[in-house]
Design a protein around this motif. Structure first.
Motif, PDB file in Angstrom:
ATOM      1  N   SER A  36      -4.552  13.320   6.046  1.00  0.00           N
ATOM      2  CA  SER A  36      -3.097  13.185   6.039  1.00  0.00           C
ATOM      3  C   SER A  36      -2.412  14.488   6.429  1.00  0.00           C
ATOM      4  O   SER A  36      -1.395  14.481   7.115  1.00  0.00           O
ATOM      5  CB  SER A  36      -2.602  12.696   4.680  1.00  0.00           C
ATOM      6  OG  SER A  36      -2.963  13.607   3.662  1.00  0.00           O
ATOM      7  N   PHE A  49      -0.079   8.710   1.199  1.00  0.00           N
ATOM      8  CA  PHE A  49      -0.017   8.275  -0.200  1.00  0.00           C
ATOM      9  C   PHE A  49      -1.172   7.335  -0.524  1.00  0.00           C
ATOM     10  O   PHE A  49      -1.809   7.456  -1.577  1.00  0.00           O
ATOM     11  CB  PHE A  49       1.332   7.598  -0.473  1.00  0.00           C
ATOM     12  CG  PHE A  49       1.479   7.095  -1.866  1.00  0.00           C
ATOM     13  CD1 PHE A  49       1.675   7.974  -2.912  1.00  0.00           C
ATOM     14  CD2 PHE A  49       1.409   5.738  -2.139  1.00  0.00           C
ATOM     15  CE1 PHE A  49       1.808   7.515  -4.204  1.00  0.00           C
ATOM     16  CE2 PHE A  49       1.550   5.272  -3.425  1.00  0.00           C
ATOM     17  CZ  PHE A  49       1.748   6.158  -4.463  1.00  0.00           C
ATOM     18  N   MET A  86      -4.457   8.448  -3.153  1.00  0.00           N
ATOM     19  CA  MET A  86      -4.635   7.716  -4.415  1.00  0.00           C
ATOM     20  C   MET A  86      -6.124   7.458  -4.640  1.00  0.00           C
ATOM     21  O   MET A  86      -6.838   7.125  -3.708  1.00  0.00           O
ATOM     22  CB  MET A  86      -3.886   6.380  -4.375  1.00  0.00           C
ATOM     23  CG  MET A  86      -2.404   6.536  -4.461  1.00  0.00           C
ATOM     24  SD  MET A  86      -1.562   4.969  -4.406  1.00  0.00           S
ATOM     25  CE  MET A  86      -2.073   4.263  -5.940  1.00  0.00           C
TER      26      MET A  86
END
Length: 151
Positions: A63, A100, A104
């Motif tokens: 990311s 996101f 997680m």
């Protein structure tokens, strides 16, 4: 019936979509939890814990890499086009959603985030989020032009 009640009724489907999105997120977390418990009973718990840590770590790295690329592209579009760059903004928001999902803890959310990291899927995901929350991009664009800082 006055105008405020009519407008309130017309806005209700957006609130339903938001609730559906949160329910889908909780469903993904529940599926991840069930899969993790199954894998812990089937394999060594420390191995599964290490794999969860590695997926979160690689999710952070992927990311960060994707956000750096999209951020450079968005800054270039802000400077060169002089217009509101909808595509770049949608890709930035889509990258945030993918990040996101990948950070997680869980195997299912990591896999979905990794799949959605493709450029077209990121843009579609960002467009859906922008329409869901009804961002005013012109105001955001003018705000970002005021505080354009070289990094």
């Amino acid at each position: 019936m006055d105008l405020k009640k009519i407008v309130g009724v017309l806005r209700f489907p957006q609130q339903v979509k938001l609730v559906e999105m949160f329910m889908l997120g909780f469903l993904l977390q529940f599926a991840d939890l069930v899969l993790t418990v199954y894998l812990v009973h089937r394999f060594n718990p420390y191995l599964i814990l290490g794999m969860l840590f590695l997926t979160a770590f690689f999710g952070f790295v992927f990311s960060k890499w994707a956000y750096t690329f999209v951020s450079k592209e968005t800054r270039h579009a802000f400077r060169e086009l002089g217009d509101v760059p909808y595509r770049q903004f949608d890709k930035t928001v889509g990258t945030g959603v993918c990040a996101f999902l990948m950070v997680m803890p869980g195997f299912i959310t990591f896999t979905i985030g990794l799949i959605c990291l493709q450029e077209n899927l990121r843009r579609l995901l960002g467009t859906a989020v922008r329409k869901l929350f009804a961002f005013n991009l012109e105001e955001l664009y003018n705000y970002m032009r005021l505080y354009d800082v070289e990094v």
